[in-house]
Scaffold this active site. Structure first.
Site, mmCIF file in Angstrom:
data_model
loop_
_atom_site.group_PDB
_atom_site.id
_atom_site.type_symbol
_atom_site.label_atom_id
_atom_site.label_comp_id
_atom_site.label_asym_id
_atom_site.label_seq_id
_atom_site.Cartn_x
_atom_site.Cartn_y
_atom_site.Cartn_z
ATOM 1 N N CYS A 118 0.832 -1.211 0.000
ATOM 2 C CA CYS A 118 0.000 0.000 0.000
ATOM 3 C C CYS A 118 0.865 1.259 0.000
ATOM 4 O O CYS A 118 1.767 1.395 0.836
ATOM 5 C CB CYS A 118 -0.911 -0.009 1.222
ATOM 6 S SG CYS A 118 -1.896 1.484 1.398
ATOM 7 N N TYR A 138 -22.697 -7.321 27.763
ATOM 8 C CA TYR A 138 -22.233 -6.439 26.680
ATOM 9 C C TYR A 138 -22.774 -6.978 25.345
ATOM 10 O O TYR A 138 -22.037 -7.127 24.369
ATOM 11 C CB TYR A 138 -20.696 -6.385 26.610
ATOM 12 C CG TYR A 138 -20.001 -5.988 27.887
ATOM 13 C CD1 TYR A 138 -19.840 -4.649 28.241
ATOM 14 C CD2 TYR A 138 -19.475 -6.951 28.739
ATOM 15 C CE1 TYR A 138 -19.169 -4.295 29.410
ATOM 16 C CE2 TYR A 138 -18.810 -6.598 29.916
ATOM 17 C CZ TYR A 138 -18.672 -5.276 30.240
ATOM 18 O OH TYR A 138 -18.006 -4.908 31.397
ATOM 19 N N ASP A 178 -18.211 -9.874 25.887
ATOM 20 C CA ASP A 178 -17.425 -9.302 24.783
ATOM 21 C C ASP A 178 -17.311 -7.807 25.066
ATOM 22 O O ASP A 178 -17.982 -6.987 24.443
ATOM 23 C CB ASP A 178 -18.123 -9.567 23.446
ATOM 24 C CG ASP A 178 -17.285 -9.096 22.256
ATOM 25 O OD1 ASP A 178 -16.124 -8.689 22.467
ATOM 26 O OD2 ASP A 178 -17.798 -9.125 21.123
ATOM 27 N N CYS A 228 -10.706 -7.954 22.942
ATOM 28 C CA CYS A 228 -10.028 -7.258 21.851
ATOM 29 C C CYS A 228 -8.800 -6.509 22.357
ATOM 30 O O CYS A 228 -8.206 -5.722 21.632
ATOM 31 C CB CYS A 228 -10.987 -6.291 21.140
ATOM 32 S SG CYS A 228 -11.632 -4.988 22.191
#
Length: 469
Positions: A87, A329, A397, A424
Site C-alpha cells: 500500500c 455487553y 465481549d 479485543c
C-alpha cells in the site's frame, strides 16, 4: 486505534538517552501497537517499523519517564519475514501497522503479543497454559465492511482519508487495501460528488465549511451499501440532489443518511440523524442470522472472521441444549443469537437502549427464546439469580477497557460453570483473568485475527469454575 503515548519533550529521570541520539539496537519483540521493542543499556526503546530479530541503527525521537521512542536510520540485518508493503499509504495514514511483515508471521507475533500481556499482568505458569495458534484469513485484504474517512480540501480538491500516525494531518486516500471494494467505491464516489456539487469540507481551524466525514458500510452477504454524510450543521444545500446522484452513480447504495455533529470534538457521529434517501437500515447476514444495520449500530467489521470467532465461542460453550446463557455487553445480540440453537434460554444486557431494542427485534425475527434488557450485568445477574434464574454459561465481549470490576465480582458470586471471555485487548484481558484466577481456571485461549495488517488481536478464552467454589 493506537494506545497513544503522551509527548514529553524534556528528558525524564531514569532515562539516560538524549533526543536525536543514535545507536545500534537488536529488536526483541513486537509491542502492542506493532512497533519493534529493543533495549539500550537496559532501557526500553520502541522503534516504529522495526521487526523482531532485526538489527537496526535507531535515532531517538521522543523521551518518556520509562522508555524512549525512535525511528530507523538504517537496517543492518533485516528480518527474513520482512516484505515490501503493497500500500502506498503504509506508514503515513496510521491505519495499518504490519503490512511490512509476512502474514503468516503476523499470526505468530499476535500470539506472542498475547503471551507478553500474560507475562506482564498475571502470575500464570504459561508452560501449562494452552494458547493456540492464531486463526487467520485466507485472503488478509479487503475485509473491512465499514469505512470512516475524514473529509478535507487539498490543492482545491475535496479529499477523504485518515489522520497520519499521531498527527492531525489528513492523509488523502484514493484506495484503501483493507476496505471491501463496495465501501471503497462508495467513499470515493461520494467524495467526487461532493466535489462536483462544490460542497465545502468542514475546516476545524477556520470553523467554516460543512462536511466532516464520509461513513460507508456494506452488507457483505447482501451487497447493500449505506452512506452516512456527517455534517457540522443541519442545513445541507441541495442534499436531495446529492442523494439522488449518489444512488444514480452507485446502485448498490440502498440507504443515505445525514448525521449532524456540531462543534469541535473527536467523535465521528453526533446525536441527530436524518434519512435523505432509501431505507433506514441495510440488511446483512451472518451465518443463518439476518440483521438490519442502522448507521450507529455496532457490528463486527470483518464478517468472514466473525463467523470463525463466534464458532470458537460456541466451541468453548460446548452446549447440550439445556444451558441457560447470559450474554453481557450483548450489543444487538449477535453472540447470544449465534449460540441459541444449542441453548435452553438466552438473556442479555447492554447499557445502550438502542442496541437492546435491536437485539429484541433480532430475536423475534428469528423466533429465538431470548430476552434482552437495558442495564449492566452487575445489576441484572444478581437480580435474576435471586429470582431463581442462574446462568450456566456467561459470555462477555467487553470494550477495549475490559470488564467492569463490579461485573467480575458478580461473576465470582453468581458462579456460572463456564465463563467465556471474548477480548479485543490482551492487556485488559490478562488483568481480568488474573483477578478471576482463584475462582476460575483458564482451560485454553484461542487468538483470532480480526484485523490483518494491524497489531490488533482478538481472543476467545474458556474459563471453568474451579472445584470447591
Amino acid at each position: 486505534m493506537n494506545n497513544k503515548r503522551t509527548h514529553q519533550p524534556k528528558q525524564q529521570s531514569g532515562i539516560t538517552m538524549e533526543m536525536g541520539q543514535t545507536f545500534p539496537l537488536t529488536i526483541k519483540r513486537l509491542g502492542i501497537n506493532g512497533e519493534g521493542v529493543g533495549y539500550f543499556k537496559k532501557q526500553v526503546v520502541f522503534v516504529y517499523g522495526a521487526l523482531p530479530g532485526e538489527e537496526v541503527v535507531a535515532k531517538v525521537t521522543k523521551l518518556h519517564a520509562k522508555f524512549a521512542e525512535a525511528e530507523i536510520k538504517k537496517i543492518r540485518k533485516a528480518s527474513p519475514h520482512r516484505v515490501k508493503a503493497p500500500c502506498p499509504y503504509f506508514g503515513k495514514c496510521g491505519g495499518c501497522q504490519l503490512q511490512h511483515l509476512d502474514y503468516q508471521q503476523q499470526l505468530k507475533e499476535k500470539r506472542d503479543i498475547l503471551i507478553q500481556a500474560l507475562e506482564r499482568h498475571t502470575k500464570f505458569d504459561l508452560s501449562k497454559l494452552e494458547i493456540r495458534p492464531t486463526i487467520g484469513m485466507d485472503n488478509p485484504w479487503e475485509y473491512r465492511n465499514k469505512s470512516q474517512f475524514q473529509v478535507g480540501k487539498q490543492n482545491g480538491k475535496v479529499v477523504a482519508g485518515l489522520y497520519g500516525l499521531n498527527t492531525h494531518q489528513l492523509v488523502a486516500i484514493d484506495h484503501c487495501m483493507v476496505q471491501t471494494p463496495a465501501t471503497d467505491r462508495a467513499t470515493q464516489g461520494v467524495k467526487q460528488i461532493l466535489q462536483d456539487f462544490k460542497v465545502e469540507p468542514y475546516d476545524e481551524r477556520k470553523r467554516q465549511g460543512l462536511v466532516k466525514n464520509i461513513v460507508t458500510r456494506a452488507g457483505i452477504e447482501t451487497g447493500e451499501v449505506q452512506v452516512v454524510i456527517v455534517t457540522e450543521k443541519e442545513a445541507f444545500p441541495r442534499k436531495d440532489l446529492i442523494a439522488d446522484e449518489i444512488m444514480k452513480r452507485h446502485p448498490d447504495v440502498k440507504s443515505i443518511v445525514q448525521n449532524i455533529n456540531p462543534g469541535k470534538n473527536s467523535m465521528i457521529f453526533g446525536d441527530k440523524s436524518v434519512k435523505l434517501k432509501g431505507k433506514d437500515t441495510i440488511d446483512e447476514k451472518l451465518g443463518a442470522l439476518s440483521f438490519g444495520l442502522s448507521p450507529r449500530a455496532f457490528f463486527q467489521l470483518n464478517p468472514e472472521q466473525t463467523n470463525k470467532l463466534y464458532n470458537e465461542v460456541k466451541n468453548a460453550a460446548a452446549l447440550t441444549g439445556k444451558e441457560k446463557i447470559a450474554d453481557a455487553y450483548c450489543g444487538v445480540g449477535t453472540i447470544g443469537l449465534w449460540l441459541a440453537d444449542g441453548a435452553k434460554e438466552i438473556r442479555g444486557m447492554d447499557v445502550i437502549e438502542a442496541s437492546i431494542q435491536d437485539a429484541n427485534k433480532n430475536a423475534k425475527n428469528h423466533n429465538i427464546n431470548a430476552t434482552y434488557v437495558t442495564g449492566t450485568a452487575e445489576h441484572w445477574l444478581p437480580k435474576w439469580t435471586k429470582e431463581g434464574w442462574k446462568p450456566d454459561v456467561v459470555v462477555v465481549d467487553p470494550p477495549r477497557t475490559g470488564c467492569d470490576r463490579t461485573l467480575l465480582d458478580t461473576i465470582k458470586k453468581v458462579k456460572p460453570k463456564k465463563f467465556i471471555y471474548v477480548s479485543c485487548n490482551p492487556s485488559t484481558l490478562a488483568k481480568d483473568l488474573e483477578y478471576l484466577a482463584k475462582e476460575y481456571k483458564v482451560e485454553y485461549m484461542q487468538p483470532v485475527d480480526m484485523f490483518p495488517q494491524t497489531a490488533h488481536v482478538e481472543c476467545v478464552v474458556q474459563l471453568v469454575l474451579e472445584e470447591g467454589n
